[in-house]
Scaffold this motif. Structure first.
Motif, PDB file in Angstrom:
ATOM      1  N   UNK A   1       0.823  -1.209   0.000  1.00  0.00           N
ATOM      2  CA  UNK A   1       0.000   0.000   0.000  1.00  0.00           C
ATOM      3  C   UNK A   1       0.859   1.262   0.000  1.00  0.00           C
ATOM      4  N   UNK A   2       1.914   1.244   0.817  1.00  0.00           N
ATOM      5  CA  UNK A   2       2.724   2.453   0.986  1.00  0.00           C
ATOM      6  C   UNK A   2       3.370   2.896  -0.316  1.00  0.00           C
ATOM      7  N   UNK A   3       3.670   1.950  -1.208  1.00  0.00           N
ATOM      8  CA  UNK A   3       4.341   2.278  -2.464  1.00  0.00           C
ATOM      9  C   UNK A   3       3.386   2.315  -3.648  1.00  0.00           C
ATOM     10  N   UNK A   4       2.134   1.952  -3.442  1.00  0.00           N
ATOM     11  CA  UNK A   4       1.219   1.792  -4.570  1.00  0.00           C
ATOM     12  C   UNK A   4       0.981   3.088  -5.332  1.00  0.00           C
ATOM     13  N   UNK A   5       0.739   4.177  -4.602  1.00  0.00           N
ATOM     14  CA  UNK A   5       0.450   5.439  -5.282  1.00  0.00           C
ATOM     15  C   UNK A   5       1.643   5.961  -6.062  1.00  0.00           C
ATOM     16  N   UNK A   6       2.825   5.915  -5.450  1.00  0.00           N
ATOM     17  CA  UNK A   6       4.031   6.382  -6.129  1.00  0.00           C
ATOM     18  C   UNK A   6       4.306   5.539  -7.368  1.00  0.00           C
ATOM     19  N   UNK A   7       4.189   4.209  -7.233  1.00  0.00           N
ATOM     20  CA  UNK A   7       4.448   3.319  -8.369  1.00  0.00           C
ATOM     21  C   UNK A   7       3.452   3.543  -9.487  1.00  0.00           C
ATOM     22  N   UNK A   8       2.168   3.729  -9.147  1.00  0.00           N
ATOM     23  CA  UNK A   8       1.157   3.951 -10.179  1.00  0.00           C
ATOM     24  C   UNK A   8       1.397   5.269 -10.907  1.00  0.00           C
ATOM     25  N   UNK A   9       1.814   6.300 -10.190  1.00  0.00           N
ATOM     26  CA  UNK A   9       2.102   7.585 -10.830  1.00  0.00           C
ATOM     27  C   UNK A   9       3.306   7.486 -11.759  1.00  0.00           C
ATOM     28  N   UNK A  10       4.331   6.752 -11.358  1.00  0.00           N
ATOM     29  CA  UNK A  10       5.556   6.671 -12.156  1.00  0.00           C
ATOM     30  C   UNK A  10       5.420   5.722 -13.339  1.00  0.00           C
ATOM     31  N   UNK A  11       4.721   4.602 -13.142  1.00  0.00           N
ATOM     32  CA  UNK A  11       4.625   3.591 -14.194  1.00  0.00           C
ATOM     33  C   UNK A  11       3.424   3.780 -15.099  1.00  0.00           C
ATOM     34  N   UNK A  12       2.394   4.441 -14.599  1.00  0.00           N
ATOM     35  CA  UNK A  12       1.125   4.497 -15.333  1.00  0.00           C
ATOM     36  C   UNK A  12       0.300   3.270 -14.999  1.00  0.00           C
ATOM     37  N   UNK A  13      -1.018   3.389 -15.137  1.00  0.00           N
ATOM     38  CA  UNK A  13      -1.903   2.298 -14.732  1.00  0.00           C
ATOM     39  C   UNK A  13      -1.628   0.978 -15.466  1.00  0.00           C
ATOM     40  N   UNK A  14      -1.449   0.945 -16.808  1.00  0.00           N
ATOM     41  CA  UNK A  14      -1.267  -0.354 -17.466  1.00  0.00           C
ATOM     42  C   UNK A  14      -0.069  -1.139 -16.936  1.00  0.00           C
ATOM     43  N   UNK A  15       1.095  -0.504 -16.892  1.00  0.00           N
ATOM     44  CA  UNK A  15       2.293  -1.202 -16.408  1.00  0.00           C
ATOM     45  C   UNK A  15       2.157  -1.572 -14.939  1.00  0.00           C
ATOM     46  N   UNK A  16       1.555  -0.706 -14.159  1.00  0.00           N
ATOM     47  CA  UNK A  16       1.393  -0.991 -12.737  1.00  0.00           C
ATOM     48  C   UNK A  16       0.510  -2.215 -12.518  1.00  0.00           C
ATOM     49  N   UNK A  17      -0.609  -2.295 -13.222  1.00  0.00           N
ATOM     50  CA  UNK A  17      -1.494  -3.449 -13.052  1.00  0.00           C
ATOM     51  C   UNK A  17      -0.832  -4.738 -13.523  1.00  0.00           C
ATOM     52  N   UNK A  18       0.004  -4.669 -14.548  1.00  0.00           N
ATOM     53  CA  UNK A  18       0.752  -5.851 -14.974  1.00  0.00           C
ATOM     54  C   UNK A  18       1.729  -6.276 -13.873  1.00  0.00           C
ATOM     55  N   UNK A  19       2.323  -5.307 -13.195  1.00  0.00           N
ATOM     56  CA  UNK A  19       3.225  -5.611 -12.087  1.00  0.00           C
ATOM     57  C   UNK A  19       2.489  -6.315 -10.954  1.00  0.00           C
ATOM     58  N   UNK A  20       1.235  -5.935 -10.686  1.00  0.00           N
ATOM     59  CA  UNK A  20       0.480  -6.601  -9.620  1.00  0.00           C
ATOM     60  C   UNK A  20       0.272  -8.075  -9.922  1.00  0.00           C
ATOM     61  N   UNK A  21       0.160  -8.420 -11.199  1.00  0.00           N
ATOM     62  CA  UNK A  21       0.046  -9.825 -11.593  1.00  0.00           C
ATOM     63  C   UNK A  21       1.327 -10.586 -11.264  1.00  0.00           C
ATOM     64  N   UNK A  22       2.469  -9.993 -11.558  1.00  0.00           N
ATOM     65  CA  UNK A  22       3.761 -10.633 -11.307  1.00  0.00           C
ATOM     66  C   UNK A  22       3.990 -10.836  -9.808  1.00  0.00           C
ATOM     67  N   UNK A  23       3.543  -9.887  -8.989  1.00  0.00           N
ATOM     68  CA  UNK A  23       3.763  -9.957  -7.548  1.00  0.00           C
ATOM     69  C   UNK A  23       3.059 -11.147  -6.885  1.00  0.00           C
ATOM     70  N   UNK A  24       2.117 -11.751  -7.571  1.00  0.00           N
ATOM     71  CA  UNK A  24       1.361 -12.844  -6.970  1.00  0.00           C
ATOM     72  C   UNK A  24       2.136 -14.153  -6.923  1.00  0.00           C
ATOM     73  N   UNK A  25       3.190 -14.295  -7.704  1.00  0.00           N
ATOM     74  CA  UNK A  25       3.785 -15.614  -7.916  1.00  0.00           C
ATOM     75  C   UNK A  25       4.870 -16.061  -6.936  1.00  0.00           C
ATOM     76  N   UNK A  26       5.639 -15.186  -6.286  1.00  0.00           N
ATOM     77  CA  UNK A  26       6.651 -15.697  -5.349  1.00  0.00           C
ATOM     78  C   UNK A  26       6.082 -16.612  -4.269  1.00  0.00           C
ATOM     79  N   UNK A  27       4.850 -16.395  -3.842  1.00  0.00           N
ATOM     80  CA  UNK A  27       4.272 -17.224  -2.777  1.00  0.00           C
ATOM     81  C   UNK A  27       4.145 -18.689  -3.185  1.00  0.00           C
TER      82      UNK A  27
END
Length: 428
Positions: free
Chosen positions: A377-403
């Motif tokens: 949460x703490x980094x979500x707003x900064x990351x979304x502003x820097x990457x833009x919504x499309x790239x940011x949402x793709x990143x959220x998909x990648x974050x699901x897999x280490x578990x």
């Protein structure tokens, strides 16, 4: 001296009665969380608060991440019901403070924004403490074979609370001032106190001749030592931290995304807070049944993968032209699969806990779960502003897999806990 458990289990009841209690308690648990995580970001964005500030304010739920520090107090003092009622009364007062304050000035930043941040911090402390007591009560109430269906009902009630807090209240903002919305939240929280008062509370039995040092060992040291004795305890803790990372990255930016796409509070309240939550309830009920049928480990794999894949829907939405069918379709897919994954995950957390240390161990696991949420949460707003919504949402998909790399350790831990439970039952 005869040792006694910290909290006696509730008397035997039918499954239907148990599920009714679970539904009442988890509606009460979900409501303040929905106000904090769903209603507040919507309110802040409509007041012109920036994405970075929204990400920061929604990350101040630190108490949810460290609630295990005072969970032993809930294990050792009072009854679960008294803790729950006390926290609910204070939550109602907290919402009333928001209703009576100058919330309209928050968009200007400064003292008004800091004040709201302080009130929200108090909200998270109270809500986190209520969570400790409710989660412990649920673990003591349900048999392990009932965890699957119990978590389906639990998630359903929780999501119904989100319909109320993040759907109906957001839609209410279209016709009344935001102070009126928070006043409605205060009234509803007060009504939940009345409902919770009908929930039975077992007596708490304690040995009276223990020294203070022995009490502290039983309350604080033993629960953590018992959990760390599970095979692969450290990888399991990392798994708990990471399993919902993709969802957590998506959540705080989903509503700002729909706002920036041009949708109003009525559209968002109905789609995200109502239709989407109904889809989540359907997913949770199906997920609870599938978890019971498949077993926790297989359900984590199958339902967790479905949960992760759904984040691609937001990636597609960020590339497409905004439309109401797109809004509703994306929200339904994401919420339905989120319900599937959550049912399996919560059943896993409950199965990893020993009943005698229910409050402390579950608080530790759910706090780690929340650490992942707060860090993202703490980094979500900064990351979304820097990457833009499309790239940011793709990143959220990648974050699901280490578990998923850690699931073999989870399987061994669940087997070890089940064996220990069977042995203890045979000995008792």
């Amino acid at each position: 001296m005869t040792a006694a458990p910290s909290a006696a289990s509730p008397p035997a009841r039918s499954l239907r009665a148990k599920l009714a209690i679970i539904a009442a308690l988890y509606f009460a648990q979900g409501f303040p969380y929905g106000v904090f995580s769903e209603l507040v970001p919507t309110f802040l964005r409509f007041r012109g608060v920036g994405l970075a500030e929204i990400g920061f304010l929604t990350a101040i739920g630190v108490p949810w991440s460290i609630k295990f520090l005072w969970a032993p107090l809930v294990d050792r003092l009072g009854t679960r019901k008294r803790w729950i009622l006390a926290m609910q009364l204070l939550l109602a007062a907290d919402f009333a403070v928001l209703a009576l304050s100058d919330v309209a000035a928050v968009g200007g930043g400064g003292r008004a924004l800091l004040f709201v941040g302080g009130v929200l911090l108090a909200l998270t402390v109270l809500s986190a403490t209520q969570d400790i007591a409710i989660d412990a009560y649920a673990i003591e109430l349900l048999e392990e074979r009932e965890y699957g269906v119990g978590n389906g009902v639990k998630t359903t009630a929780y999501r119904l609370a989100l319909i109320t807090s993040s759907g109906l209240l957001v839609a209410l903002a279209a016709v009344v001032p935001w102070s009126g919305v928070f006043a409605a939240a205060a009234v509803l929280m007060a009504l939940l106190v009345v409902v919770t008062a009908t929930v039975p509370s077992p007596p708490v039995e304690r040995a009276r001749s223990r020294s203070w040092g022995e009490e502290m060992r039983i309350a604080v040291v033993d629960p953590f030592r018992a959990f760390l004795a599970i095979p692969g305890a450290v990888p399991v803790l990392v798994f708990v931290l990471a399993f919902k990372a993709g969802d957590f990255a998506l959540l705080p930016m989903s509503r700002p995304f729909w706002i920036d796409a041009g949708f109003g509070p009525g559209d968002i309240g109905v789609a995200v807070g109502t239709v989407g939550v109904v889809a989540n309830i359907a997913g949770a009920l199906l997920g609870g049944g599938l978890t019971t049928r498949l077993g926790i480990f297989r359900a984590l794999w199958m339902l967790g993968l479905a949960q992760a894949a759904s984040n691609l829907a937001y990636y597609g939405a960020a590339l497409a032209a905004p439309s109401h069918p797109l809004l509703y379709g994306v929200v339904v897919v994401e919420q339905f699969t989120g319900g599937l994954g959550t049912a399996a995950f919560l059943a896993c957390l409950m199965a990893l806990c020993e009943r005698r240390y229910a409050a402390t161990q579950y608080a530790l696991l759910s706090a780690l779960f929340d650490v992942g949420r707060r860090l993202v949460f703490a980094q979500s707003g900064v990351a979304a502003e820097q990457l833009g919504y499309p790239t940011y949402f793709l990143l959220t998909f990648v974050l699901a897999f280490p578990a998923f790399v850690l699931l073999p350790w989870v399987r061994r831990a669940l087997a070890a806990r089940e064996a220990r439970t069977v042995t203890a039952a045979a000995a008792g």
